[in-house]
Scaffold this motif. Structure first.
Motif, PDB file in Angstrom:
ATOM      1  N   TYR A   9     -13.432 -44.493   8.452  1.00 25.98           N
ATOM      2  CA  TYR A   9     -12.071 -45.008   8.624  1.00 25.98           C
ATOM      3  C   TYR A   9     -11.112 -44.183   7.773  1.00 25.98           C
ATOM      4  CZ  TYR A   9     -13.650 -49.442  10.782  1.00 25.98           C
ATOM      5  OH  TYR A   9     -14.166 -50.391  11.600  1.00 25.98           O
ATOM      6  N   THR A  10      -9.872 -44.072   8.247  1.00 32.19           N
ATOM      7  CA  THR A  10      -8.884 -43.280   7.505  1.00 32.19           C
ATOM      8  C   THR A  10      -7.811 -44.221   6.947  1.00 32.19           C
ATOM      9  OG1 THR A  10      -7.481 -42.964   9.455  1.00 32.19           O
ATOM     10  CG2 THR A  10      -9.247 -41.350   9.113  1.00 32.19           C
ATOM     11  N   PRO A  11      -7.057 -43.776   5.938  1.00 36.42           N
ATOM     12  CA  PRO A  11      -5.964 -44.629   5.435  1.00 36.42           C
ATOM     13  C   PRO A  11      -4.991 -44.949   6.583  1.00 36.42           C
ATOM     14  CG  PRO A  11      -6.247 -42.684   4.049  1.00 36.42           C
ATOM     15  CD  PRO A  11      -7.130 -42.489   5.239  1.00 36.42           C
ATOM     16  N   VAL A  12      -4.449 -46.159   6.589  1.00 38.32           N
ATOM     17  CA  VAL A  12      -3.605 -46.580   7.727  1.00 38.32           C
ATOM     18  C   VAL A  12      -2.471 -45.586   8.010  1.00 38.32           C
ATOM     19  CG1 VAL A  12      -2.083 -48.404   8.610  1.00 38.32           C
ATOM     20  CG2 VAL A  12      -4.235 -49.005   7.484  1.00 38.32           C
ATOM     21  N   PRO A  13      -1.724 -45.094   7.010  1.00 40.41           N
ATOM     22  CA  PRO A  13      -0.611 -44.175   7.354  1.00 40.41           C
ATOM     23  C   PRO A  13      -1.056 -42.723   7.538  1.00 40.41           C
ATOM     24  CG  PRO A  13      -0.585 -44.648   5.018  1.00 40.41           C
ATOM     25  CD  PRO A  13      -1.733 -45.443   5.578  1.00 40.41           C
ATOM     26  N   GLY A  14      -2.345 -42.461   7.439  1.00 44.47           N
ATOM     27  CA  GLY A  14      -2.835 -41.085   7.624  1.00 44.47           C
ATOM     28  C   GLY A  14      -3.364 -40.516   6.316  1.00 44.47           C
ATOM     29  N   PHE A  15      -4.252 -39.507   6.420  1.00 42.27           N
ATOM     30  CA  PHE A  15      -4.768 -38.827   5.225  1.00 42.27           C
ATOM     31  C   PHE A  15      -3.594 -38.255   4.417  1.00 42.27           C
ATOM     32  CE2 PHE A  15      -8.835 -37.819   7.682  1.00 42.27           C
ATOM     33  CZ  PHE A  15      -9.637 -38.663   6.919  1.00 42.27           C
ATOM     34  N   LEU A  16      -3.768 -38.254   3.095  1.00 46.11           N
ATOM     35  CA  LEU A  16      -2.701 -37.718   2.244  1.00 46.11           C
ATOM     36  C   LEU A  16      -2.432 -36.240   2.569  1.00 46.11           C
ATOM     37  CD1 LEU A  16      -0.730 -38.092  -0.090  1.00 46.11           C
ATOM     38  CD2 LEU A  16      -2.585 -37.495  -1.683  1.00 46.11           C
ATOM     39  N   ASP A  17      -3.497 -35.447   2.803  1.00 43.78           N
ATOM     40  CA  ASP A  17      -3.243 -34.016   3.066  1.00 43.78           C
ATOM     41  C   ASP A  17      -2.456 -33.814   4.361  1.00 43.78           C
ATOM     42  OD1 ASP A  17      -5.426 -34.666   4.645  1.00 43.78           O
ATOM     43  OD2 ASP A  17      -6.567 -32.841   4.204  1.00 43.78           O
TER      44      ASP A  17
END
Ligand code: PLP
Length: 396
Positions: free
Chosen positions: A63-71
């Motif tokens: 699963y990825t962070p809800v707003p998108g990967f930081l990079d």
């Protein structure tokens, strides 16, 4: 079965409906040329594909962070600085499953029952339907071919009421190809300065497919930037429609609201597509520019071909990959069997007679016009317009 009343409030996208009808005819062995769909007919650039393959092998499978990967959010900020000279931080960015989801998030995040969203016509089919889903009210500003399909500051001011919550537009515009210059945006911004509560949703997904020069974002006007929501994505500029990466850049509170909605609908979008997105936004833009060069040739040719057809009035698109000619001079005409009374009839006639699919203007809020894509090869474009010319010549 009793389904929800929500389903009665909106229509399915006419673009997808036409593509489906075309596919059905094709399944019967008929050679249908598709001028209905809105996607580049190119493959995703090699370096982007390689970064996705690497992401699979590196096990980016969770699963990825809800707003998108930081990079990826950092890559979006890098792109906004590089291409638009705009400063944003990762907290301002929400990555979604396509710009379509970004638009759904933002409209559901800001529009309440009965609130008005001002949208210039012609507009992308989904805008009006999302507003209806949110129980908002669409307020259209009519433009036409003679004005280059652009609104004036006076028209904007006239459309604004105490109930106006947001203004929603695309530049470059799908379907008309209209591109607002900095000067034209300035005129609109002068009106927005008088109405500090209106949120401006600026769909810039066709940013790179611009034949007129520089792309100008309305977020460049510093004093209104905190209420501009830029919607963009990788579908059009990087030939990545199937990867489903869209994003917004907005004030942190608006971004948080979109994140909250997305957290319940889909969570963070596909991990592999996000990693590929970093490469798209940070690396070589040459494949994008090569694609635009090809679109430039096709645009020139399609404008020549359409000029040969009597009764079609076509403005020159400054961006995107569509022409949106006025076809109303054919309304009331017949080939002896079928009478054309609307842009829907016109499209169905072309599909059945010329085996060319297009999209009716009604779906974009302009019943006088039809949208034809030029995101197809030059030989297919030549053949399609030969068939269209022959089919229209039968109408008396
Ligand atoms: N905005 C406009 C004007 C479009 O034409 C499209 C796609 O056709 C989108 C947004 C959505 O793009 P996607 O969901 O593929 O990122």
């Amino acid at each position: 079965m009793q389904l929800s009343s929500l389903l009665q409030r909106f229509n399915e996208p006419e673009t997808l409906k036409m593509a489906k009808l075309g596919r059905e005819l094709r399944a019967q062995g008929i050679d249908v040329i598709d001028l209905s769909l809105g996607e580049p007919d190119f493959d995703t650039p090699e370096h982007i594909k390689q970064s996705a393959i690497k992401a699979v092998n590196d096990n980016w499978s969770h699963y990825t962070p809800v707003p998108g990967f930081l990079d990826l959010r950092e890559a979006v900020c890098h792109k906004l600085k590089r291409d638009n000279n705009l400063d944003y931080k990762p907290e301002n960015i929400v990555v979604s499953t396509g710009a379509k989801q970004s638009l759904a998030n933002i409209i559901l995040a800001v529009v309440d029952d009965g609130e008005e969203v001002v949208i210039p016509t012609p507009y992308w089919v989904t805008y009006s339907e999302l507003v209806k889903i949110a129980r908002g009210k669409v307020v259209e500003i009519k433009t036409d071919s003679k004005d280059g399909f652009k609104i004036t500051p006076a028209q904007l001011e006239e459309a604004i009421t105490p109930k106006t919550k947001a203004f929603l537009f695309s530049s470059p515009c799908n379907p008309s190809g209209a591109v607002y210059s900095k000067h034209e945006l300035e005129g609109l911004v002068e009106v927005f300065r008088k109405y500090p509560n209106i949120i401006i949703i600026s769909d810039e997904i066709y940013e790179y497919i611009n034949f007129a020069g520089e792309h100008e974002s309305i977020a460049q006007f510093a004093d209104i930037k905190d209420r501009v929501v830029i919607v963009n994505g990788l579908s059009k500029g990087f030939a990545m429609t199937g990867w489903r990466i869209g994003y917004i850049a907005a004030d942190a509170a608006i971004a948080k609201a979109c994140e909250k909605l997305q957290g319940q609908f889909t969570s963070g979008t596909c991990s592999i597509a996000q990693k590929a997105g970093v490469a798209a936004l940070k690396e070589d833009l040459r494949p994008t520019f090569e694609m635009v060069e090809e679109f430039t040739k096709r645009r020139k040719r399609v404008l020549e071909l359409v000029k040969e057809i009597p009764g079609i009035e076509c403005s020159v698109p400054d961006g995107a990959f569509y022409i949106f000619p006025v076809v109303k001079s054919y309304y009331g005409k017949s080939d002896g069997q079928t009478t054309i009374n609307s842009s829907g009839d016109f499209c169905m006639y072309l599909l059945n007679t010329a085996h060319v699919s297009s999209v009716m203007g009604e779906a974009f809020g302009d019943p006088d016009c039809v949208r034809f894509s030029f995101a197809n090869s030059l030989p297919k474009i030549e053949e399609a317009w030969k068939r269209i010319k022959e089919a229209l010549a039968k109408l008396k």
